[in-house]
Each structure stands twice: as C-alpha cells, then as structure tokens.
Design a protein around this motif. Structure first.
Motif, PDB file in Angstrom:
ATOM      1  N   GLN A 139      64.639  32.473  40.778  1.00  0.00           N
ATOM      2  CA  GLN A 139      63.507  32.227  41.780  1.00  0.00           C
ATOM      3  C   GLN A 139      64.308  32.398  43.299  1.00  0.00           C
ATOM      4  O   GLN A 139      63.656  33.175  44.065  1.00  0.00           O
ATOM      5  CB  GLN A 139      63.042  30.725  41.789  1.00  0.00           C
ATOM      6  CG  GLN A 139      62.027  30.598  42.617  1.00  0.00           C
ATOM      7  CD  GLN A 139      60.810  31.505  42.498  1.00  0.00           C
ATOM      8  OE1 GLN A 139      60.211  31.859  41.492  1.00  0.00           O
ATOM      9  NE2 GLN A 139      59.981  31.689  43.676  1.00  0.00           N
ATOM     10  N   LYS A 175      65.462  36.021  44.077  1.00  0.00           N
ATOM     11  CA  LYS A 175      64.376  37.093  44.380  1.00  0.00           C
ATOM     12  C   LYS A 175      63.749  36.958  45.554  1.00  0.00           C
ATOM     13  O   LYS A 175      63.208  37.790  46.382  1.00  0.00           O
ATOM     14  CB  LYS A 175      63.298  36.992  43.180  1.00  0.00           C
ATOM     15  CG  LYS A 175      62.336  35.936  42.781  1.00  0.00           C
ATOM     16  CD  LYS A 175      61.281  36.369  41.713  1.00  0.00           C
ATOM     17  CE  LYS A 175      60.400  35.438  41.513  1.00  0.00           C
ATOM     18  NZ  LYS A 175      59.461  35.466  40.518  1.00  0.00           N
ATOM     19  N   ARG A 201      67.197  27.400  29.966  1.00  0.00           N
ATOM     20  CA  ARG A 201      66.624  25.746  30.382  1.00  0.00           C
ATOM     21  C   ARG A 201      67.016  25.004  29.320  1.00  0.00           C
ATOM     22  O   ARG A 201      66.705  25.242  28.149  1.00  0.00           O
ATOM     23  CB  ARG A 201      65.049  25.663  30.562  1.00  0.00           C
ATOM     24  CG  ARG A 201      64.625  26.504  31.563  1.00  0.00           C
ATOM     25  CD  ARG A 201      63.261  26.978  32.024  1.00  0.00           C
ATOM     26  NE  ARG A 201      62.941  27.838  32.972  1.00  0.00           N
ATOM     27  CZ  ARG A 201      61.801  28.328  33.452  1.00  0.00           C
ATOM     28  NH1 ARG A 201      60.581  27.557  33.008  1.00  0.00           N
ATOM     29  NH2 ARG A 201      61.520  29.241  34.311  1.00  0.00           N
ATOM     30  N   GLN A 246      62.289  36.735  30.926  1.00  0.00           N
ATOM     31  CA  GLN A 246      61.259  36.914  31.640  1.00  0.00           C
ATOM     32  C   GLN A 246      61.107  38.177  32.423  1.00  0.00           C
ATOM     33  O   GLN A 246      62.131  38.926  32.578  1.00  0.00           O
ATOM     34  CB  GLN A 246      61.457  35.917  33.047  1.00  0.00           C
ATOM     35  CG  GLN A 246      61.066  34.578  32.673  1.00  0.00           C
ATOM     36  CD  GLN A 246      61.027  33.751  33.849  1.00  0.00           C
ATOM     37  OE1 GLN A 246      61.560  34.106  34.910  1.00  0.00           O
ATOM     38  NE2 GLN A 246      60.431  32.408  33.653  1.00  0.00           N
ATOM     39  N   HIS A 251      57.127  25.209  41.085  1.00  0.00           N
ATOM     40  CA  HIS A 251      58.269  24.816  41.661  1.00  0.00           C
ATOM     41  C   HIS A 251      58.058  24.644  43.304  1.00  0.00           C
ATOM     42  O   HIS A 251      57.092  24.980  43.897  1.00  0.00           O
ATOM     43  CB  HIS A 251      59.298  26.061  41.574  1.00  0.00           C
ATOM     44  CG  HIS A 251      58.967  27.344  41.839  1.00  0.00           C
ATOM     45  ND1 HIS A 251      58.453  27.749  43.154  1.00  0.00           N
ATOM     46  CD2 HIS A 251      58.398  28.320  41.149  1.00  0.00           C
ATOM     47  CE1 HIS A 251      58.128  28.964  43.047  1.00  0.00           C
ATOM     48  NE2 HIS A 251      57.961  29.185  41.857  1.00  0.00           N
ATOM     49  N   SER A 289      53.348  32.379  34.955  1.00  0.00           N
ATOM     50  CA  SER A 289      52.898  31.766  36.304  1.00  0.00           C
ATOM     51  C   SER A 289      53.831  32.333  37.679  1.00  0.00           C
ATOM     52  O   SER A 289      54.744  32.885  37.467  1.00  0.00           O
ATOM     53  CB  SER A 289      52.934  30.393  36.124  1.00  0.00           C
ATOM     54  OG  SER A 289      54.107  29.944  36.302  1.00  0.00           O
ATOM     55  N   SER A 336      53.281  32.569  42.138  1.00  0.00           N
ATOM     56  CA  SER A 336      52.605  32.199  43.517  1.00  0.00           C
ATOM     57  C   SER A 336      53.033  32.858  44.862  1.00  0.00           C
ATOM     58  O   SER A 336      54.016  33.669  44.698  1.00  0.00           O
ATOM     59  CB  SER A 336      53.141  30.537  43.856  1.00  0.00           C
ATOM     60  OG  SER A 336      54.508  30.553  43.902  1.00  0.00           O
ATOM     61  N   ARG A 361      54.605  32.484  48.202  1.00  0.00           N
ATOM     62  CA  ARG A 361      55.791  31.498  48.575  1.00  0.00           C
ATOM     63  C   ARG A 361      55.669  31.022  49.923  1.00  0.00           C
ATOM     64  O   ARG A 361      55.104  31.723  50.907  1.00  0.00           O
ATOM     65  CB  ARG A 361      56.963  32.111  48.330  1.00  0.00           C
ATOM     66  CG  ARG A 361      57.116  32.897  47.477  1.00  0.00           C
ATOM     67  CD  ARG A 361      57.039  32.473  45.832  1.00  0.00           C
ATOM     68  NE  ARG A 361      57.446  33.465  44.819  1.00  0.00           N
ATOM     69  CZ  ARG A 361      57.053  33.074  43.478  1.00  0.00           C
ATOM     70  NH1 ARG A 361      56.744  32.079  43.031  1.00  0.00           N
ATOM     71  NH2 ARG A 361      57.479  34.250  42.724  1.00  0.00           N
ATOM     72  N   ILE A 377      55.780  36.583  40.483  1.00  0.00           N
ATOM     73  CA  ILE A 377      55.386  35.931  39.268  1.00  0.00           C
ATOM     74  C   ILE A 377      56.376  36.102  38.065  1.00  0.00           C
ATOM     75  O   ILE A 377      57.396  37.041  38.402  1.00  0.00           O
ATOM     76  CB  ILE A 377      54.002  36.528  38.838  1.00  0.00           C
ATOM     77  CG1 ILE A 377      53.283  35.807  37.520  1.00  0.00           C
ATOM     78  CG2 ILE A 377      54.213  37.963  38.435  1.00  0.00           C
ATOM     79  CD1 ILE A 377      52.034  36.043  37.413  1.00  0.00           C
TER      80      ILE A 377
HETATM   81  N1  ASP Z   1      60.165  31.117  38.914  1.00  0.00           N
HETATM   82  C1  ASP Z   1      58.766  31.168  38.195  1.00  0.00           C
HETATM   83  C2  ASP Z   1      59.140  30.688  36.875  1.00  0.00           C
HETATM   84  O1  ASP Z   1      59.989  30.971  36.356  1.00  0.00           O
HETATM   85  C3  ASP Z   1      58.064  31.901  38.438  1.00  0.00           C
HETATM   86  C4  ASP Z   1      57.576  32.492  39.671  1.00  0.00           C
HETATM   87  O2  ASP Z   1      56.928  31.718  40.518  1.00  0.00           O
HETATM   88  O3  ASP Z   1      57.787  33.703  40.095  1.00  0.00           O
HETATM   89  O4  ASP Z   1      58.049  30.047  36.118  1.00  0.00           O
END
Ligand code: ASP
Length: 591
Positions: free
Chosen positions: A194, A197, A216, A230, A454, A490, A492, A494, A536
C-alpha cells in the motif's frame, strides 16, 4: 510431447519422454501410458517385434522416468480410446531408456480417488503431477500472463516493492523478520504494498501494477493463506470509475484466457442499497434479492406477530425448492443467526392461513412461483431502541442487524438448495462494484471509531467537514469488486493531502506522536507534491480458484500452507539453532 500425437502422425518416428503413468502386462505385449504435462500416449512393447526391449519393459514401474523411440501406429478401431486426444494412435517402441526409477509413491497421480489432503501436501510434487493440478497451475499461469499483458497494454509499469519493510496497516498481524545487524529491530513482511504504491505515485510513475505476494498473520479460515498473491495497482488522477474500467479490462482478459466471455461494465451499487437488497456487502447476484414486505401487513397483523412496526420485514425467495416437510422446515432454523433480535418466519403456509391478505400481497410483490421457498425475517417487537452513534445512517444499526441476519440466511438457503434451484451454473459470472461504504466502523468494545478500510482511504469531498463532528456519516471513496458472493478485491481513492491524512489519523484516535512514529516517512512524502491517486488490489488466488471451479485456494497455489500455517512438504516453520538465535539477540521462552 506425450499429449501431442494424432492420427495424422501415423507412420512417423517419434521420441517421447515422461513418466510411466500406468503399465499393463499382457504377456507378449506390455502397454505403458507415458505421461508429461501435455498428456498421455499409449506405448507398446512387443515381445515378437523386439524381445530385448520387451524384457526391459518388464522392469518398468509406476512413475519411472523413461525415454522411448518408435513408430506411430493407428490403433485398431476397437481399441481406440475416445477419452484422450492421443487415443487413436500408439507408439510401437524400438528403443527404451530408463532415465530414472522411482520408489512406489504414497499415492499415484493416476489414482481416481484422492489421497487425504495432508498426504497431498506432504508429497506435493506427486500431487502436482495429477491432471487436475497441472490444469490449475497452467490456468494460473495463463491468467497471470493475460493480466500482465493487459495492464502493460493499458500503460501500467510492473514495479517491485520490498518484502523486508515496515508494518502496513491492513488489519492483520505482521510476520516479522529480525535484523541481525541491528539486534532488537525487526522488518515486517508487507501485508500489502500500500504505502510503496502510493509513494510510486509521488515518484512520478502514474500507473503501477504488480502481481505480488502479501503476508498476513491471521487466524486462518478455510479460504485464507498466510501468504497470498494480489494483483495490485495504483494510478494518478483517477475517479473511481477510471479504476473500475482498468479492472474490468484486465478481468475480461483473464477470463478470456480461461475461456469465458464476461460482460462489462459491471453493475454498481451503493453500500446502503447493497445492504437493503442483500444484507451483506459481497452479495451473490445469482440468487434473488430480498423484497421489503412490511407494508403488506396491517399494523394489527404486525402486532399479532410481535413484529417491530418500524424495522424492515424482508422476504427471501429461494426458487424451485418445492414443498418442505415439517422436519425440513425445522432444518432451516439453525441456518438463521439472529442479530439484534431479528426474527424468522420459516412457515409461510401457516402465515397464509392466518394472514391471507398480507401473504397474497407478498406473493404478488415478489412474483413468487408456486414451488419457491419463501421465508420472512423481521425485527421483533422488542428489538431496537438503544441509542447508537451510527443511528442517523441511511441504514441504521438496528436495520442493519435485521438485513445482516437475513443476508446470511439467504446465502445459506441458496447453498442448501443449490441442487434444486440450479442457479449456480458453471460459467455464470455475476460481478458487482460495491461503493460508498461508511468510512468508519464503531467498535463497541473500544467505544471508538475504526477505519473500515485502511487509513489512507479518502473520505468523500462533501463529507470532509463531518470527520470530527459526525464520523458516522462520513462516506469513503472506497469500492469492492464482488463475484458470485466472493470479494475479489477492494480499493479506494486515497488521501493525497498531508493535513487530511493527519486528520484521519486523529479521527482514528492516533496521537500526533504515534502517527509520526509509524507513518512519519509517509506524511513527509505527502508534503512534496503528491498527485491525487487511487487504486485497488484483487486476490489472484481467488480469481484462479473460481475459474478452476475449485473449492479451496490450496487447489490453485503450488505450495500452499495448511490451516495451521504449516508447509507440510518442507516442514516449516521450524525452531532454529541456538547460534542463529544468539546472532539475532533473541531468546525463545520455553513454554
Ligand atoms: N492495499 C489494499 C488491500 O490490500 C488494496 C488497496 O487499497 O489498493 O486490500
């Protein structure tokens, strides 16, 4: 290639290398199915044609690795095997090399019944030789490749971010890596890239993606893995719709690579509406939505039924279930998990007897067919009442409790009667964008607001002034992409302003001090000209699982971990030596 020979190859010479999948010894003739990742071909050893090679073939056992040379021959019509692409031919062997022998494995790739999963994971290299696993891993490759190609064609750069880093708050525990050169200090493995990026946007790379491992440490449910992959992306200056378009583009390519055409754009729905229609934020659109039916009852009816007159009454329709016996109706009750005093009416027949007018209206409202199962969920006369910090929301916490109870029941009924309603057809992909979620969730135990996503998620511009005065009403510029009841990802828009990021940390109860010590580097970066940005992340494992029609992530991850986060093949995690611990300055407490 063992799966490539066809009738048109008859008369040609061929060399095949692979495993002995199966050996049938018919005396003067020995048949061996030779296998590699492309498939299987039957090869024949004939005593009459070549006694020495036939004798050598008697040594062959399952999973030996061999090379054979011979002539491709058409099979007699009565021996053609229609089940495999090479079934019209066989190879008559004139040279055999045994490249390696094999111990008899604990199970065979050709076994029709599956070994237990522990065995499969311990001997993963044998398990991966099975057709189904070869298919899944190839599918994974094709899907990932299609996504990469598509995103590259849309102008995205694939950029790596570190694995040894600091904690990123995605809501799980971190896996920590101790530093030897700085004893007592630890790296954290990223829960997601996060912050990197976002910093790549600050660094001028405008469109970033990465197919990336995330880590995690959480209590594992059946469909979670401690490390997972991901499809992560971020872009500068987007509205949510632009991010959705990018995702729809790469999902179209990924599904096409797996042989499926999907329709875009996906439907979009606000969080409140999703909850009112489906009760949960990752709805399965293959099943009918709820219908609101409270107004079908008179005030007197509701009182008689001890139903709350202001809370929702929803009808759940499950098609084609047919008449249920009393016992079958009783079986529905345990599927109902009542929250906030929600109440279930599973006997519609009885309601029809006692409330003919109301039930007639309900049947009309929901356009029910005679065979459909209809159950109602309502608030009970006593539910609600207490003041809740979120009670001004469009869907109040009391309403949410009823919708949520009904939502889980809707899914449970859908699963229980899947064979009857037949709505879970393979290849029927119903996507949805859920958006405009509440920014904060109220934590009853902590008596405080928590970020629902987040903490880098931007609130809606027009809700900014409510951040401190009325956090319950702040909506997030966040979105989820859902497929057939599964959240695929998911993201958003930012926060790109330092002052707002500080405010959010503050609204989340973080002191200035804490914010600086955890995210100081990031708050600083935000001050050096940060473009608006958003992105995302989607779970690759989950996408491949759905495309493979598999029911566990472990079926599409080459080397997965068990529910106890163990790798049974390499036997990890393990204790380490005293020397290693000493070098790291770590002492392990004996339990
Ligand atoms: N970092 C977020 C997640 O892993 C995804 C994002 O908001 O781009 O869920």
């Amino acid at each position: 290639m063992c799966g490539a020979l066809r009738a048109s190859d008859a008369g040609k010479k061929a060399v095949l290398m692979g495993w002995v999948n199966r050996r049938r010894d018919l005396g003067t003739l020995i048949f061996v199915d030779i296998r590699d990742r492309s498939g299987i071909t039957q090869v024949v050893f004939s005593e009459e044609l070549n006694a020495a090679i036939h004798a050598k073939a008697e040594l062959l056992r399952n999973e030996y690795v061999i090379a054979v040379t011979g002539a491709v021959k058409l099979r007699d019509t009565d021996t053609i095997n229609k089940n495999i692409p090479t079934g019209e031919v066989e190879l008559v062997v004139d040279e055999l090399r045994i490249l390696n022998d094999a111990k008899h494995p604990p199970f065979l790739p050709s076994d029709t019944s599956l070994a237990n999963e522990e065995m499969r994971l311990k001997y993963r290299y044998i398990d991966l030789r099975r057709d189904a696993m070869q298919f899944n891993i190839e599918l994974r490759h094709k899907v990932a490749l299609a996504i990469r190609d598509n995103l590259a064609a849309q102008g995205f750069f694939e950029i790596e971010t570190p694995f040894m880093t600091r904690s990123t708050p995605e809501g799980a525990r971190d896996y920590l890596v101790p530093s030897r050169v700085q004893p007592g200090s630890f790296y954290a493995l990223p829960q997601s890239p996060q912050l990197f990026k976002q910093i790549l946007m600050i660094s001028g790379f405008d469109k970033y993606f990465q197919i990336v491992r995330c880590f995690r440490d959480e209590d594992l449910r059946a469909d979670r893995q401690p490390e997972f992959t991901q499809v992560d992306l971020e872009m500068s200056y987007p509205q949510p719709e632009r991010v959705w378009e990018v995702v729809e583009g790469f999902l179209t390519a990924a599904f096409r690579a797996a042989g499926h055409a999907i329709k875009t754009p996906f439907p979009r729905m606000d969080y409140d509406e999703v909850i009112r229609q489906f009760g949960i934020d990752k709805p399965d659109l293959r099943l009918p939505a709820f219908s609101e039916v409270r107004d079908c009852f008179t005030a007197q009816d509701l009182e008689t039924l001890a139903v709350h007159p202001e809370l929702p009454v929803v009808a759940i329709r499950t098609p084609k279930v047919g008449e249920l016996s009393r016992k079958e109706r009783d079986d529905i009750k345990p599927l109902f998990n009542s929250k906030g005093g929600a109440k279930l009416f599973e006997d519609f027949k009885r309601l029809e007897k006692n409330f003919p007018d109301a039930t007639k209206k309900i049947l009309e409202r929901i356009a029910a067919a005679p065979n459909d199962l209809i159950v109602l969920v309502s608030g009970s006369a006593q539910s609600g009442g207490q003041d809740h910090p979120a009670s001004k929301r469009k869907v109040t916490p009391q309403e949410l409790a009823i919708y949520a109870s009904a939502g889980l029941l809707r899914v449970a009924l859908g699963q229980k009667y899947a064979a009857k309603h037949g709505l879970f057809r393979r290849g029927d992909f119903r996507f949805l964008w859920g958006t405009n979620f509440p920014m904060f969730e109220y934590d009853e135990q902590e008596k405080g607001w928590m970020a629902a996503h987040h903490p880098f998620t931007s609130p809606h511009e027009e809700d900014m002034d409510k951040l401190e005065s009325d956090p319950a009403m702040v909506r997030a510029l966040a979105y989820d992409v859902v497929l057939n009841g599964t959240e695929l990802g998911s993201g958003s828009i930012r926060i790109h302003r330092q002052d707002i990021q500080r405010k959010i940390f503050h609204a989340l109860g973080m002191t200035e001090e804490e914010a600086r010590s955890r995210f100081g580097f990031f708050l600083e970066a935000l001050e050096y000209g940060t473009p608006p940005h958003g992105g995302i992340a989607l779970g690759l494992d989950r996408i491949v699982m759905i495309l493979a029609g598999a029911d566990s992530l472990r079926e599409v991850i080459p080397f997965p971990k068990t529910a106890a986060a163990k790798d049974l093949m390499v036997d990890a995690p393990t204790p380490v030596t005293d020397l290693q611990l000493r070098e790291l300055g770590i002492q392990v407490k004996k339990k």
